[in-house]
Design an enzyme around this catalytic site. Structure first.
Site, short mmCIF file in Angstrom:
data_model
loop_
_atom_site.label_atom_id
_atom_site.label_comp_id
_atom_site.label_asym_id
_atom_site.label_seq_id
_atom_site.Cartn_x
_atom_site.Cartn_y
_atom_site.Cartn_z
N GLY A 24 -6.65 1.18 3.26
CA GLY A 24 -8.09 1.00 3.16
C GLY A 24 -8.70 1.41 1.84
CG HIS B 234 -52.22 4.91 -1.78
ND1 HIS B 234 -51.81 5.62 -2.89
CD2 HIS B 234 -53.10 5.70 -1.14
CE1 HIS B 234 -52.45 6.79 -2.92
NE2 HIS B 234 -53.23 6.85 -1.87
CD GLU C 96 -2.54 1.65 0.18
OE1 GLU C 96 -3.39 0.86 -0.24
OE2 GLU C 96 -2.30 2.77 -0.38
#
Lengths: 460, 460
Positions: free
Chosen positions: A36, A442, A31
């Site tokens: 993340g 409805h 990374e």
């Protein structure tokens, strides 16, 4: 040189591949930024937290239409920002900690990976120092994408923001120029306008949200013109900053626009071009993606890719699906699963909200496909009355026999309502059976869908 | 005595039976009140318009949670009221005019109908005068229902309101007592509280919304206690009004409560008991309904019934369905259709909103049915984070094999979200295929459904 069973490049969707079934694998994660991935740190999650705060602010601004005189006393920007990142940053940190020190079989390399061979990588540490090299039996490229910035801005020396950092501003500017006409521009224009910033949107194209169905494009752009200062067909050519801090953007043929902050939201580029993938023998697609087949295989033995770096969809829900496919195929190479990109919905969390699935009317027309359509206004169903909605609509496209081809919503709850039609399309249900085969409460908002479907001029 | 091909008693759902296929029928409609029925005039439609205004007011009150300090400067009650009724009253008047003078084959009798024989009626004009008598080959009883009022209030001489008139108040009271614990009470308590009225809810039962799944009942009641003054297990025994106008309601064993207005929302009774239906040979059900079979036939030749006067569901979407069934069966007596009451959803438009379809957990437990359940919090999906929701949930009940048995939502957009599960249940889709067979937009609110379904501890 360390050798691993599996190297995953990127800690976003790629990180989700690892579950207990990989506990006896020697895995590395590389990374180069915040742990993340985009969605968690600078994408879906924080943007929607801002959007919702702005939805609330907008509701206050529009309350008088309902007989409620209300006013915003103060927008506490630091509190909004800190609410978001006090929630997100610990998740990112926890994810990093878990991989760095609590997953015995996982090595976390924090740096930028480039290929040096088929399954060989050099990792230049983010905090400097000598590059490490490593090799693996399998590599998953899940390196994501990054905001693009036009050269005339990037090279101007003028301070600018992208979605990577604009959410962490110290203070709200008085005036903001948003460059871009896609969903990121549309979302941030809403966010900052609703919070009281004077927003100017500048886009090279003739309209906003050009990737949408043509009716959505047209109507969304018209509403944006009512709300923001909008310059279309306006390519930025130069940027400068005055001594008083004002940023001046020159537009081809349209003079200049001014602001106190500049947000560039012109799109995102897959990160494959920064990884020297040619060293593996791979060639990127014309639009810069790492090419994969239906099983997420790149064509180089043992290298998979998923998510923004390779997918035609820069969408987290698609990346998650592709990650599950890669996960399965790593574990079960002899019975691989294929990715499905059928009926991928997407949404723009602006104001109004937009959601879409399936084909657009211009696609059907261009392809010469026989179709019927119905545009149902929110204002013509009971809950839309209650909402005093005067601009929202659901547009449904179907074959004359009722086979659903596409759905396009613009208005409140668009991203929720569309799910009913995603489900209908996936399970092959026809318009008439969806409309008449079930009860619709409805007067709840899904009556919009019922009426859109009932209004299709089918040939059955 | 005039004789008609068809008499329809009631101008709500019954009126919708008539389309061009009846143009050569001699039809009579009898309406003893305002034309258009409960839903249009005093039910679904106007209440949701008030609810939405109150939702907006509530959003203003809760805005500070999102970093937006906002305040309500003024609630313009007359404007809210007039917005609603300036929209609705003309529709009612237009519907009346259409039947009174623009439908050549329809005679509108404005009065109260009572049976004098099998298909013979006396109509006492609403504006006084002598009763007319009429007969018909076919009669449709679609006479609806009316608010019930406990005798101790009805006979007290104290002024009170019901849902029939509370929306037309001249001014907002400072304090309102709401008697009742069902959906009408829950909706109006929200409406008036949000608009600034000090609301006290009084109910005979141990909780509010007792007709819901037990978890909804429990959690909704707890939230109501935070927001209103709530007296449960509190039967009113007497009402009086002081010289200063204050209304004092005495509760069995719980002293008194006071208010400046009194709303009675204790339920609705079918109107069959006011029509002398015994003259046709019919006997009402124990709960006061006109009994019908699956084809909406009463058992007396040529007499049908539908909607609140006969249905186990006092819901407009059910009445509409039953009206379509009656319409078909009038036109095609030899090939009658049956009514379906499978998977009838319903919603409570309070705050939070509630929606439900299928069975409740207590039903399953009482019946000894094998089931699994999952309660998914809004706050644990991304859009729920954005909403800062801390109380909402979706509860899904299924057979261990994944067959969906019931769904219960409490929270934002509940009445929209539930449609996905109505559709799944109607079309026999199992939890696992609904969850994994389609894309769910990240980070939109339907991820609540996806996660609820994925969380079911199925035995598959």
């Amino acid at each position: 040189m360390p050798h691993h069973d599996l190297v995953i490049i990127g800690s976003g969707s790629g990180n989700s591949i690892l579950d207990s079934r990989f506990d006896d694998w020697d895995v590395a994660i590389v990374e180069h930024g915040v742990f993340g991935g985009t969605c968690l740190n600078v994408g879906c999650i924080p943007t929607k937290m801002y959007v919702y705060a702005s939805d609330v602010a907008q509701a206050v601004r529009e309350a008088s239409a309902y007989g409620i005189d209300a006013s915003i006393d103060k927008v506490r920007w630091p509190d909004i920002r800190d609410r978001v990142f006090s929630r997100i940053d610990p998740i990112s940190a926890g994810g990093r900690r878990y991989r760095a020190s609590e997953s015995p079989n996982v090595t976390l390399y924090e740096g930028h990976a480039t290929f040096t061979g088929e399954r060989e990588l050099a990792v230049a540490p983010t905090d400097g120092g000598a590059a490490a090299t490593l090799s693996a039996d399998r590599v998953v490229i899940a390196a994501g994408s990054r905001p693009t910035v036009p050269a005339c801005i990037a090279e101007s020396g003028v301070p600018f923001h992208t979605s990577d950092d604009v959410m962490r501003l110290d203070d709200l500017p008085r005036r903001m120029i948003v460059v871009g006409g896609g969903y990121i521009a549309a979302e941030f224009a809403h966010v900052f306008d609703a919070l009281g910033v004077d927003v100017t949107v500048v886009t090279r194209g003739p309209a906003l949200l050009r990737e949408q169905d043509e009716l959505v494009t047209e109507r969304f752009t018209a509403l944006a013109r009512d709300r923001f200062t909008v310059h279309t067909d306006a390519a930025p050519t130069a940027a400068e900053q005055r001594p008083d801090g004002t940023i001046v953007l020159t537009l081809a043929g349209q003079g200049t626009v001014e602001g106190d902050a500049l947000l560039v939201a012109t799109g995102r580029a897959p990160n494959g071009d920064r990884m020297d993938v040619a060293k593996t023998g791979l060639e990127l697609t014309d639009d810069g993606r790492v090419p994969v087949d239906e099983y997420q295989r790149t064509g180089v033995e043992g290298i998979w890719a998923l998510g923004d770096v390779s997918s035609p969809y820069q969408l987290k829900h698609v990346a998650n699906h592709e990650a599950r496919v890669v996960q399965h195929n790593l574990l079960h190479p002899d019975t691989p699963r294929a990715t499905s990109h059928r009926f991928v919905p997407s949404a723009v969390f602006s104001h109004p909200q937009v959601a879409a699935v399936g084909q657009r009317e211009q696609d059907l027309r261009d392809a010469g496909t026989a179709y019927v359509s119905k545009v149902q206004a929110y204002g013509d169903v009971a809950f839309g009355w209650a909402m005093e909605d005067r601009t929202g609509f659901a547009k449904v496209l179907a074959s004359p026999d009722g086979t659903l081809l596409g759905a396009h919503f613009m208005g409140p709850q668009a991203s929720s309502l569309i799910q009913v039609l995603v489900q209908a399309m996936v399970f092959g249900q026809k318009a008439q059976e969806v409309a008449t085969g079930q009860y619709w409460i409805h007067p709840a908002l899904p009556e919009l869908i019922e009426n859109a479907l009932l209004g299709l001029p089918l040939d059955v």
